[in-house]
Design a protein around this motif. Structure first.
Motif, PDB file in Angstrom:
ATOM      1  N   ARG A 241       0.872  -1.161   0.000  1.00 55.18           N
ATOM      2  CA  ARG A 241       0.000   0.000   0.000  1.00 55.18           C
ATOM      3  C   ARG A 241       0.918   1.221   0.000  1.00 55.18           C
ATOM      4  O   ARG A 241       1.701   1.412   0.923  1.00 55.18           O
ATOM      5  CB  ARG A 241      -0.902   0.002   1.225  1.00 55.18           C
ATOM      6  N   ILE A 242       0.843   2.032  -1.054  1.00 55.26           N
ATOM      7  CA  ILE A 242       1.716   3.186  -1.182  1.00 55.26           C
ATOM      8  C   ILE A 242       0.883   4.451  -1.359  1.00 55.26           C
ATOM      9  O   ILE A 242      -0.271   4.393  -1.779  1.00 55.26           O
ATOM     10  CB  ILE A 242       2.703   3.029  -2.358  1.00 55.26           C
ATOM     11  N   PHE A 243       1.505   5.598  -1.058  1.00 51.96           N
ATOM     12  CA  PHE A 243       0.766   6.858  -1.082  1.00 51.96           C
ATOM     13  C   PHE A 243       1.443   7.966  -1.875  1.00 51.96           C
ATOM     14  O   PHE A 243       0.794   8.977  -2.155  1.00 51.96           O
ATOM     15  CB  PHE A 243       0.539   7.354   0.355  1.00 51.96           C
ATOM     16  N   THR A 244       2.720   7.826  -2.217  1.00 55.34           N
ATOM     17  CA  THR A 244       3.435   8.917  -2.869  1.00 55.34           C
ATOM     18  C   THR A 244       4.159   8.432  -4.115  1.00 55.34           C
ATOM     19  O   THR A 244       4.413   7.230  -4.280  1.00 55.34           O
ATOM     20  CB  THR A 244       4.474   9.535  -1.919  1.00 55.34           C
ATOM     21  N   VAL A 245       4.519   9.384  -4.975  1.00 53.51           N
ATOM     22  CA  VAL A 245       5.308   9.051  -6.164  1.00 53.51           C
ATOM     23  C   VAL A 245       6.656   8.479  -5.759  1.00 53.51           C
ATOM     24  O   VAL A 245       7.180   7.558  -6.400  1.00 53.51           O
ATOM     25  CB  VAL A 245       5.474  10.299  -7.057  1.00 53.51           C
ATOM     26  N   GLU A 246       7.229   9.007  -4.674  1.00 55.05           N
ATOM     27  CA  GLU A 246       8.527   8.513  -4.206  1.00 55.05           C
ATOM     28  C   GLU A 246       8.425   7.051  -3.782  1.00 55.05           C
ATOM     29  O   GLU A 246       9.319   6.237  -4.088  1.00 55.05           O
ATOM     30  CB  GLU A 246       9.031   9.376  -3.040  1.00 55.05           C
ATOM     31  N   GLU A 247       7.349   6.698  -3.077  1.00 56.97           N
ATOM     32  CA  GLU A 247       7.156   5.296  -2.701  1.00 56.97           C
ATOM     33  C   GLU A 247       6.916   4.435  -3.931  1.00 56.97           C
ATOM     34  O   GLU A 247       7.394   3.291  -3.995  1.00 56.97           O
ATOM     35  CB  GLU A 247       5.981   5.168  -1.731  1.00 56.97           C
ATOM     36  N   ALA A 248       6.192   4.969  -4.909  1.00 57.16           N
ATOM     37  CA  ALA A 248       5.955   4.223  -6.145  1.00 57.16           C
ATOM     38  C   ALA A 248       7.268   3.932  -6.866  1.00 57.16           C
ATOM     39  O   ALA A 248       7.504   2.812  -7.333  1.00 57.16           O
ATOM     40  CB  ALA A 248       5.018   5.009  -7.060  1.00 57.16           C
ATOM     41  N   ALA A 249       8.142   4.931  -6.941  1.00 59.43           N
ATOM     42  CA  ALA A 249       9.431   4.745  -7.601  1.00 59.43           C
ATOM     43  C   ALA A 249      10.291   3.730  -6.854  1.00 59.43           C
ATOM     44  O   ALA A 249      10.969   2.893  -7.468  1.00 59.43           O
ATOM     45  CB  ALA A 249      10.163   6.086  -7.706  1.00 59.43           C
ATOM     46  N   ALA A 250      10.251   3.784  -5.524  1.00 60.12           N
ATOM     47  CA  ALA A 250      11.025   2.828  -4.724  1.00 60.12           C
ATOM     48  C   ALA A 250      10.487   1.416  -4.896  1.00 60.12           C
ATOM     49  O   ALA A 250      11.265   0.448  -4.993  1.00 60.12           O
ATOM     50  CB  ALA A 250      10.986   3.233  -3.250  1.00 60.12           C
TER      51      ALA A 250
END
Length: 263
Positions: free
Chosen positions: A23-32
């Protein structure tokens, strides 16, 4: 760039390997998550709408959706589903009735249901606790999964259910995928919240979550550094050390003389 899996790809892997889900919330988490090789992500609609999301996570199968209590009619669900799929989502989460699931599935919307501990329906199962610890409850979970499969869902989140129960149900589902959050290794996907993995909060940590990093301590350190920097700035102003010459714009002496004469 890795190929983003389709529903057909995920179904073809049933019983062959377990996949990972965050479960992700940010573009940075998506990229990671993309760089780490995560397979599936649960993403809020606001992130699906972000213009950089798919550039950051081109290879992740993205499910989105909202609590059914936020929705109005089935037509509202359908409108949201179509918007999300057009903007890059791969599937829709639906915690509403099986009739709504069937309605959306007939419109070829890939639907993920929810069984076990469902936060939006927890009052019916006794609150925020495990579901399926008795034979009666376990059989009810099996029937619910079968009903989701019959309604056209391709997957369900199965949350906080005894691993023996989840494994037995998963083996009996012909096409329905079980995405486990605290339901053991006998399912098709292992699902955790990124914020739990990163240790971002100091609240009660779910029993099924594993903390891999302590971001909360790092956030505390950064907050102390933030306060210290602001305090140093205030002290510099109070004591006349800011602004220094290097931070100022100077006027040409001749122009300054003309200005003063004009005054």
């Amino acid at each position: 760039m890795r190929k983003r899996p389709t529903v057909a790809d995920l179904r073809a892997l049933k019983g062959k390997k377990q996949l990972t889900m965050l479960r992700i919330f940010t573009v940075e988490e998506a990229a990671a998550a993309e760089e780490a090789g995560i397979d599936v992500a649960s993403v809020p609609p606001s992130l699906i709408r972000h213009p950089d999301f798919r550039q950051a996570a081109p290879g992740i199968f993205a499910m989105t959706g909202v609590d059914h209590r936020e929705m109005g009619s089935r037509e509202d669900y359908l409108r949201l589903s179509c918007e999300m799929l057009m903007k890059g989502a791969d599937a829709m989460y639906c915690s509403a009735s099986l009739e709504t699931v069937s309605y959306l599935a007939r419109e070829h919307i890939p639907i993920v249901g929810h069984v076990g501990l469902v936060p939006s329906r927890a009052t019916w199962t006794g609150g925020f606790k495990a579901v399926g610890k008795t034979a009666e409850q376990a059989l009810a979970l099996l029937r619910e999964c079968q009903a989701y499969e019959d309604a056209g869902a391709f997957a369900v989140e199965i949350e906080v259910v005894p691993e023996e129960v989840a494994s037995e149900i998963s083996r009996r589902m012909k096409k329905l995928l079980l995405w486990s959050m605290g339901a053991g290794a006998g399912c098709d996907v292992q699902y955790l919240f990124a914020m739990d993995i990163l240790g971002e909060h100091k609240d009660h940590m779910p029993r099924h979550s594993k903390v891999y990093r302590n971001f909360a301590a790092e956030y505390d350190r950064l907050q102390r550094e933030r306060v210290a920097a602001f305090a140093e700035f205030k002290a510099d102003v109070d004591e006349g050390r800011f602004p220094e010459e290097r931070y100022l714009v100077k006027m040409d002496p001749g122009e300054l003389a003309k200005f003063k004469a004009a005054l």
